[in-house]
Write a protein that holds these residues in place. Structure first.
Motif, short mmCIF file in Angstrom:
data_model
loop_
_atom_site.label_atom_id
_atom_site.label_comp_id
_atom_site.label_asym_id
_atom_site.label_seq_id
_atom_site.Cartn_x
_atom_site.Cartn_y
_atom_site.Cartn_z
N ASN A 1 1.27 6.75 -6.80
CA ASN A 1 0.18 7.70 -7.09
C ASN A 1 0.65 9.13 -6.85
O ASN A 1 0.34 10.03 -7.63
CB ASN A 1 -1.05 7.40 -6.20
CG ASN A 1 -1.76 6.13 -6.65
OD1 ASN A 1 -1.60 5.67 -7.77
ND2 ASN A 1 -2.56 5.56 -5.76
N VAL B 1 1.98 1.74 -3.53
CA VAL B 1 0.89 2.25 -4.36
C VAL B 1 0.71 3.75 -4.12
O VAL B 1 0.57 4.55 -5.06
CB VAL B 1 -0.42 1.50 -4.09
CG1 VAL B 1 -1.60 2.20 -4.75
CG2 VAL B 1 -0.32 0.07 -4.58
N GLU C 1 0.83 -1.21 0.00
CA GLU C 1 0.00 0.00 0.00
C GLU C 1 0.86 1.26 0.00
O GLU C 1 0.52 2.26 -0.65
CB GLU C 1 -0.93 0.00 1.21
CG GLU C 1 -2.09 -0.97 1.06
CD GLU C 1 -3.01 -1.01 2.28
OE1 GLU C 1 -2.63 -0.43 3.32
OE2 GLU C 1 -4.09 -1.61 2.17
#
Length: 250
Positions: free
Chosen positions: A244, A240, A237
């Motif tokens: 992003n 990610v 996570e």
């Protein structure tokens, strides 16, 4: 209430303190106390690990109960059954008489039967002129009636422990699947991280489990895998979010 006097075994079989205790307990049957014999037998089958009895001993007990003429065990109906070993063998699918004797002894040792021997060691009943049994020599089922509540409680404990283990196994299976698929995804996606180390840790936890693990062993493995799953999830996570953030900055 069972007879107040002590019954000792026929022949060379010794009397034991355990037998004496069983006979004393059998004299504590409450007036009017009764229980469905097959319901109690099912509870015995569940409770066998805690009672220290085997499947074959239970098969002999099943045969003995089949000779009890009523569906309800109660002192009012008498509690002594007196089949011969040959009759027991027929109802125990041809079990050898030597084996029958051994399992009868184990049931007595476990405090589930009382041996009520006749003067000559034979099993029989004396009847009144009207056919009612006046005195019987064989095996008293009184301990089953006395211990019915205990047996049902032990059976409930075994069932609860089995359900607990089943739920732990289910959670472990789901967690194993999650960890395996997350590692697989990380490798396929080329995610940053020491996935070789993580995979080795995963395999070590799984392979340390014995073929038939206890609830404690399953719970310990589950704790490790849940921590590993959390570690993997957090790591992925964070990547990610970083990707992003980098994409948004452009």
């Amino acid at each position: 209430m069972e007879s107040g006097h002590v019954t000792t075994p026929f022949g060379r079989r010794p009397m034991t303190l355990g037998m004496l205790a069983s006979q004393a307990a059998a004299r504590e049957i409450e007036p009017g106390q009764s229980i469905d014999k097959w319901k109690l037998y099912r509870a015995l089958c569940e409770a066998k690990p805690l009672l220290g009895i085997t499947d074959r001993a239970l098969a002999i007990l099943n045969a003995l109960l089949s000779f009890y003429p009523k569906g309800e065990l109660s002192e009012e109906n008498g509690l002594v059954v007196f089949p011969s070993n040959a009759q027991l063998s027929l109802r125990a699918h041809g079990m050898a008489e030597q084996t029958i004797r051994r399992h009868l002894a184990s049931l007595i040792e476990a405090g589930l039967l009382i041996r009520k021997d006749s003067p000559n060691g034979k099993r029989y009943a004396r009847k009144e002129q009207g056919g009612e049994i006046r005195e019987a020599f064989g095996f008293s089922l009184a301990p089953l009636l006395v211990r019915a509540e205990e047996i049902e409680r032990l059976a409930a404990e075994v069932v609860a422990e089995r359900l607990h283990l089943q739920r732990l196994r289910e959670r472990l299976t789901l967690c194993r699947r999650d960890v395996a698929k997350l590692i697989e995804m990380a490798l396929e996606e080329g995610a940053a991280g020491d996935w070789s180390r993580i995979h080795l840790h995963f395999r070590d936890v799984v392979e340390r489990l014995p073929r038939s693990p206890s609830a404690e062993q399953v719970a310990a493995a589950l704790d490790e895998l849940e921590l590993l799953r959390e570690e993997i999830t957090n790591q992925l996570e964070m990547q990610v979010k970083a990707e992003n953030h980098s994409g948004n900055a452009q």
